[in-house]
Design a protein around this motif. Structure first.
Motif, PDB file in Angstrom:
ATOM      1  N   ASN A  53      -6.738   1.466  -3.438  1.00  0.00           N
ATOM      2  CA  ASN A  53      -6.577   0.360  -3.214  1.00  0.00           C
ATOM      3  C   ASN A  53      -5.960  -0.326  -4.537  1.00  0.00           C
ATOM      4  O   ASN A  53      -5.074  -1.241  -4.636  1.00  0.00           O
ATOM      5  CB  ASN A  53      -7.771  -0.524  -2.864  1.00  0.00           C
ATOM      6  CG  ASN A  53      -7.706  -0.414  -1.408  1.00  0.00           C
ATOM      7  OD1 ASN A  53      -6.704  -0.685  -0.674  1.00  0.00           O
ATOM      8  ND2 ASN A  53      -8.974  -0.743  -0.595  1.00  0.00           N
ATOM      9  N   LEU A  54      -6.701   0.204  -5.755  1.00  0.00           N
ATOM     10  CA  LEU A  54      -6.016  -0.174  -6.976  1.00  0.00           C
ATOM     11  C   LEU A  54      -4.976   0.100  -7.392  1.00  0.00           C
ATOM     12  O   LEU A  54      -4.052  -0.525  -7.892  1.00  0.00           O
ATOM     13  CB  LEU A  54      -7.292  -0.033  -8.135  1.00  0.00           C
ATOM     14  CG  LEU A  54      -8.443  -0.644  -8.099  1.00  0.00           C
ATOM     15  CD1 LEU A  54      -9.495  -0.059  -9.235  1.00  0.00           C
ATOM     16  CD2 LEU A  54      -8.072  -2.087  -8.481  1.00  0.00           C
ATOM     17  N   GLU A  55      -4.583   1.506  -6.891  1.00  0.00           N
ATOM     18  CA  GLU A  55      -3.072   1.912  -7.105  1.00  0.00           C
ATOM     19  C   GLU A  55      -2.073   1.091  -6.274  1.00  0.00           C
ATOM     20  O   GLU A  55      -0.978   0.750  -6.844  1.00  0.00           O
ATOM     21  CB  GLU A  55      -3.039   3.455  -6.702  1.00  0.00           C
ATOM     22  CG  GLU A  55      -3.635   4.358  -7.547  1.00  0.00           C
ATOM     23  CD  GLU A  55      -3.689   5.792  -6.949  1.00  0.00           C
ATOM     24  OE1 GLU A  55      -3.294   5.925  -5.898  1.00  0.00           O
ATOM     25  OE2 GLU A  55      -4.196   6.619  -7.768  1.00  0.00           O
ATOM     26  N   THR A  56      -2.460   0.702  -4.969  1.00  0.00           N
ATOM     27  CA  THR A  56      -1.541   0.143  -4.251  1.00  0.00           C
ATOM     28  C   THR A  56      -1.513  -1.480  -5.069  1.00  0.00           C
ATOM     29  O   THR A  56      -0.455  -2.107  -5.049  1.00  0.00           O
ATOM     30  CB  THR A  56      -2.114  -0.330  -2.871  1.00  0.00           C
ATOM     31  OG1 THR A  56      -2.255   0.791  -2.040  1.00  0.00           O
ATOM     32  CG2 THR A  56      -1.474  -1.363  -2.032  1.00  0.00           C
ATOM     33  N   LEU A  57      -2.682  -1.968  -5.414  1.00  0.00           N
ATOM     34  CA  LEU A  57      -2.312  -3.506  -6.005  1.00  0.00           C
ATOM     35  C   LEU A  57      -1.403  -3.403  -7.330  1.00  0.00           C
ATOM     36  O   LEU A  57      -0.874  -4.278  -7.655  1.00  0.00           O
ATOM     37  CB  LEU A  57      -3.809  -3.877  -6.514  1.00  0.00           C
ATOM     38  CG  LEU A  57      -3.973  -5.206  -7.060  1.00  0.00           C
ATOM     39  CD1 LEU A  57      -3.639  -6.329  -6.382  1.00  0.00           C
ATOM     40  CD2 LEU A  57      -5.263  -5.154  -7.901  1.00  0.00           C
ATOM     41  N   THR A  58      -1.707  -2.334  -8.262  1.00  0.00           N
ATOM     42  CA  THR A  58      -1.112  -2.039  -9.441  1.00  0.00           C
ATOM     43  C   THR A  58       0.442  -1.997  -9.164  1.00  0.00           C
ATOM     44  O   THR A  58       1.004  -2.691  -9.741  1.00  0.00           O
ATOM     45  CB  THR A  58      -1.687  -0.852 -10.264  1.00  0.00           C
ATOM     46  OG1 THR A  58      -2.961  -0.924 -10.382  1.00  0.00           O
ATOM     47  CG2 THR A  58      -0.965  -0.659 -11.416  1.00  0.00           C
ATOM     48  N   GLN A  59       0.661  -1.180  -8.053  1.00  0.00           N
ATOM     49  CA  GLN A  59       2.299  -1.206  -7.795  1.00  0.00           C
ATOM     50  C   GLN A  59       2.885  -2.448  -7.339  1.00  0.00           C
ATOM     51  O   GLN A  59       3.790  -2.748  -7.787  1.00  0.00           O
ATOM     52  CB  GLN A  59       2.382   0.121  -6.676  1.00  0.00           C
ATOM     53  CG  GLN A  59       3.795   0.500  -6.601  1.00  0.00           C
ATOM     54  CD  GLN A  59       4.234   1.092  -7.806  1.00  0.00           C
ATOM     55  OE1 GLN A  59       3.704   2.163  -8.461  1.00  0.00           O
ATOM     56  NE2 GLN A  59       5.607   0.734  -8.209  1.00  0.00           N
ATOM     57  N   MET A 161      -5.239   1.425 -15.056  1.00  0.00           N
ATOM     58  CA  MET A 161      -6.513   1.767 -13.867  1.00  0.00           C
ATOM     59  C   MET A 161      -7.611   2.639 -14.697  1.00  0.00           C
ATOM     60  O   MET A 161      -8.988   2.715 -14.213  1.00  0.00           O
ATOM     61  CB  MET A 161      -5.745   2.747 -12.753  1.00  0.00           C
ATOM     62  CG  MET A 161      -4.747   1.971 -12.038  1.00  0.00           C
ATOM     63  SD  MET A 161      -4.300   2.691 -10.524  1.00  0.00           S
ATOM     64  CE  MET A 161      -5.844   3.413  -9.617  1.00  0.00           C
ATOM     65  N   GLY A 162      -7.016   3.510 -15.417  1.00  0.00           N
ATOM     66  CA  GLY A 162      -8.309   4.369 -16.178  1.00  0.00           C
ATOM     67  C   GLY A 162      -9.277   3.532 -16.741  1.00  0.00           C
ATOM     68  O   GLY A 162     -10.480   3.686 -16.709  1.00  0.00           O
ATOM     69  N   THR A 163      -8.724   2.479 -17.551  1.00  0.00           N
ATOM     70  CA  THR A 163      -9.628   1.611 -18.232  1.00  0.00           C
ATOM     71  C   THR A 163     -10.624   0.763 -17.397  1.00  0.00           C
ATOM     72  O   THR A 163     -11.806   0.873 -17.458  1.00  0.00           O
ATOM     73  CB  THR A 163      -8.775   0.707 -19.253  1.00  0.00           C
ATOM     74  OG1 THR A 163      -8.057   1.261 -19.974  1.00  0.00           O
ATOM     75  CG2 THR A 163      -9.690  -0.283 -19.912  1.00  0.00           C
ATOM     76  N   LEU A 164      -9.796   0.200 -16.314  1.00  0.00           N
ATOM     77  CA  LEU A 164     -10.684  -0.451 -15.276  1.00  0.00           C
ATOM     78  C   LEU A 164     -11.753   0.203 -14.636  1.00  0.00           C
ATOM     79  O   LEU A 164     -12.986  -0.176 -14.581  1.00  0.00           O
ATOM     80  CB  LEU A 164      -9.879  -1.228 -14.182  1.00  0.00           C
ATOM     81  CG  LEU A 164     -10.359  -2.097 -13.354  1.00  0.00           C
ATOM     82  CD1 LEU A 164     -10.902  -3.399 -14.008  1.00  0.00           C
ATOM     83  CD2 LEU A 164      -9.221  -2.582 -12.233  1.00  0.00           C
ATOM     84  N   LEU A 165     -11.254   1.433 -14.120  1.00  0.00           N
ATOM     85  CA  LEU A 165     -12.094   2.452 -13.567  1.00  0.00           C
ATOM     86  C   LEU A 165     -13.566   2.756 -14.133  1.00  0.00           C
ATOM     87  O   LEU A 165     -14.646   2.826 -13.807  1.00  0.00           O
ATOM     88  CB  LEU A 165     -11.385   3.272 -12.911  1.00  0.00           C
ATOM     89  CG  LEU A 165     -10.572   2.980 -11.779  1.00  0.00           C
ATOM     90  CD1 LEU A 165      -9.605   4.450 -11.364  1.00  0.00           C
ATOM     91  CD2 LEU A 165     -11.540   2.688 -10.654  1.00  0.00           C
TER      92      LEU A 165
END
Length: 175
Positions: A53-59, A161-165
């Motif tokens: 979901n974060l990948e989708t949101l980021t894109q 994403m890495g930072t957030l995760l």
């Protein structure tokens, strides 16, 4: 204004609904940003999991912030906001705050119990979106830089994403 008035059958018709240019422009900004928000959060679902979901949101978010229409609107809003502050406020309140709140709530709902108690999800969401804007949109907006290369773009997404995760504590940044 003239083109909008022609589409609405004249300025008189517009002023039935809006007190002036400022209110009309503010309304247009709010409508654009509402549509943009929905496009940013489309495609998120439970089956994809947190990382998916974060990948989708980021894109989706990067697609919106680098869109020429969005960049043009931001240039106009920033340029006009000193003289006409209400469109700037509308841009911020309808375009920048809602994604932060929505992501913050999603992060709170998906944080591990230890992370949730000592972690400011709203600040994390602000930083996440700011990182993406600063890395992609701001160079395009101010310096008229081209889109980053696919390699650079992938690195930006991975870093954000890495930072957030890592902060979230649910998933390692390498997962």
């Amino acid at each position: 204004m003239e083109a909008i008035a022609r589409a609405a059958a004249g300025k008189g018709t517009l002023y039935i609904y809006f007190k002036g240019k400022d209110e009309l422009f503010t309304s247009l900004i709010a409508a654009y940003q509402t549509r943009s928000l929905e496009e940013t959060f489309r495609g998120l679902n439970e089956a994809s999991g947190l990382r998916g979901n974060l990948e989708t949101l980021t894109q989706n978010y990067l697609d919106r912030v680098r869109d020429p229409e969005n960049l043009a609107l931001l240039r106009v809003v920033v340029g006009a906001s000193a003289k006409f502050p209400s469109p700037g406020r509308a841009f911020y309140q309808t375009g920048m705050q809602p994604p932060v709140r929505r992501l913050a709530q999603y992060l709170k709902d998906n944080a591990s119990s230890g992370a949730a108690s000592a972690w400011d999800a709203e600040l994390a969401a602000v930083q996440f979106f700011a990182f993406l804007r600063a890395s992609v949109a701001i160079p395009m907006l101010i310096a008229h830089e081209p889109l980053p290369s696919q390699q650079r773009y992938s690195a930006i997404v991975a870093q954000a994403m890495g930072t957030l995760l890592r902060d979230l504590g649910n998933v390692s940044a390498d997962a």
